[in-house]
Motif scaffolding. Structure first.
Motif, PDB file in Angstrom:
ATOM      1  N   ALA A  94       0.807  -1.224   0.000  1.00 60.20           N
ATOM      2  CA  ALA A  94       0.000   0.000   0.000  1.00 60.20           C
ATOM      3  C   ALA A  94       0.838   1.270   0.000  1.00 60.20           C
ATOM      4  N   ASP A  95       1.906   1.284   0.751  1.00 57.39           N
ATOM      5  CA  ASP A  95       2.752   2.489   0.783  1.00 57.39           C
ATOM      6  C   ASP A  95       4.127   2.211   0.177  1.00 57.39           C
ATOM      7  N   ASP A  96       4.129   1.363  -0.855  1.00 57.13           N
ATOM      8  CA  ASP A  96       5.359   0.987  -1.561  1.00 57.13           C
ATOM      9  C   ASP A  96       6.413   0.381  -0.638  1.00 57.13           C
ATOM     10  N   GLY A  97       5.970  -0.337   0.380  1.00 58.08           N
ATOM     11  CA  GLY A  97       6.891  -1.032   1.269  1.00 58.08           C
ATOM     12  C   GLY A  97       7.661  -0.133   2.207  1.00 58.08           C
ATOM     13  N   ALA A  98       7.195   1.085   2.371  1.00 62.78           N
ATOM     14  CA  ALA A  98       7.890   2.003   3.280  1.00 62.78           C
ATOM     15  C   ALA A  98       8.008   1.374   4.666  1.00 62.78           C
ATOM     16  N   ASP A  99       8.936   1.887   5.444  1.00 65.87           N
ATOM     17  CA  ASP A  99       9.228   1.294   6.749  1.00 65.87           C
ATOM     18  C   ASP A  99       8.283   1.766   7.848  1.00 65.87           C
ATOM     19  N   GLY A 100       7.113   2.223   7.465  1.00 69.18           N
ATOM     20  CA  GLY A 100       6.169   2.770   8.435  1.00 69.18           C
ATOM     21  C   GLY A 100       5.262   1.724   9.048  1.00 69.18           C
ATOM     22  N   ALA A 101       4.166   2.209   9.598  1.00 68.62           N
ATOM     23  CA  ALA A 101       3.242   1.356  10.347  1.00 68.62           C
ATOM     24  C   ALA A 101       2.653   0.232   9.506  1.00 68.62           C
ATOM     25  N   LEU A 102       2.298   0.513   8.241  1.00 71.08           N
ATOM     26  CA  LEU A 102       1.705  -0.546   7.410  1.00 71.08           C
ATOM     27  C   LEU A 102       2.675  -1.701   7.193  1.00 71.08           C
ATOM     28  N   ARG A 103       3.943  -1.401   7.042  1.00 68.64           N
ATOM     29  CA  ARG A 103       4.952  -2.456   6.855  1.00 68.64           C
ATOM     30  C   ARG A 103       5.012  -3.332   8.110  1.00 68.64           C
ATOM     31  N   TRP A 104       5.031  -2.710   9.275  1.00 65.36           N
ATOM     32  CA  TRP A 104       5.059  -3.470  10.528  1.00 65.36           C
ATOM     33  C   TRP A 104       3.791  -4.303  10.678  1.00 65.36           C
TER      34      TRP A 104
END
Length: 190
Positions: free
Chosen positions: A28-38
């Motif tokens: 969803a956020d291009d695999g960014a290291d943010g909350a969605l990735r976690w």
């Protein structure tokens, strides 16, 4: 204590249903290291852990079914396959690894479905070891641990992923050899 006979298969089906949600969260956020990735990593870890839970319940309460033997490896392959694809889309895993794994997984799944009318092929010990290795390697790769412990974790990810891919190929070869031997035995007995 009695448990519903369908519970292990229901857990397996939930694992399959978690897979698209997991992959959406990962990408969803291009695999960014943010909350969605976690959250994507956490969902993957919880979903893949249910593999042990449904199997334990089925064996413990003697409610192993042919449907469960068929669905369980498919659920694992859907979840891990989407994780491999997601990591490759993000550029974090070489496509060669993903393609190698997917060819093995799809080939064996197709074979299982083709012979399902004759007999159900349960996962062998090597296939189970492969699944554990994939679960560990994918969990480490999905968790953005580099943001917490540093870049050295990429070396650990490479080592665990290489082990998982080698075991995937080896267990595929083992499966083919076993299937050929079993086919030869049935042909000889006819």
């Amino acid at each position: 204590m009695a448990i519903p006979r369908q519970l292990p298969n229901a857990i397996t089906i939930v694992r399959i249903l978690c897979a698209p949600v997991f992959v959406w969260m990962l990408l969803a956020d291009d695999g960014a290291d943010g909350a969605l990735r976690w959250w994507a990593a956490a969902l993957f870890i919880v979903a893949i852990a249910t593999d042990g839970i449904d199997g334990y319940l089925a064996r413990r309460y003697e409610i192993v079914t042919d449907l469960g033997k068929l669905l369980d490896p498919i659920a694992d392959k859907v979840l891990t396959g989407l994780a491999f694809i997601g990591l490759s889309i993000l550029g974090e895993l070489p496509w060669a690894f993903t393609i190698l794994v997917l060819v093995r997984e799809l080939g064996i799944t197709v074979h299982r479905l083709v012979v399902a009318g004759d007999h159900v092929v349960a996962a062998a010990w090597m296939g189970k070891l492969k699944t554990v290795a994939q679960a560990v390697a994918l969990s480490l790769a999905l968790l953005p641990l580099w943001t917490v412990v540093g870049e050295w974790v990429h070396v650990l990810n490479t080592v665990t992923m290489t082990i998982a891919v080698v075991l995937t190929v080896a267990s595929g070869i083992d499966y083919v050899i076993t299937a050929v031997r079993a086919g030869s035995g049935r042909t000889a007995r006819r």
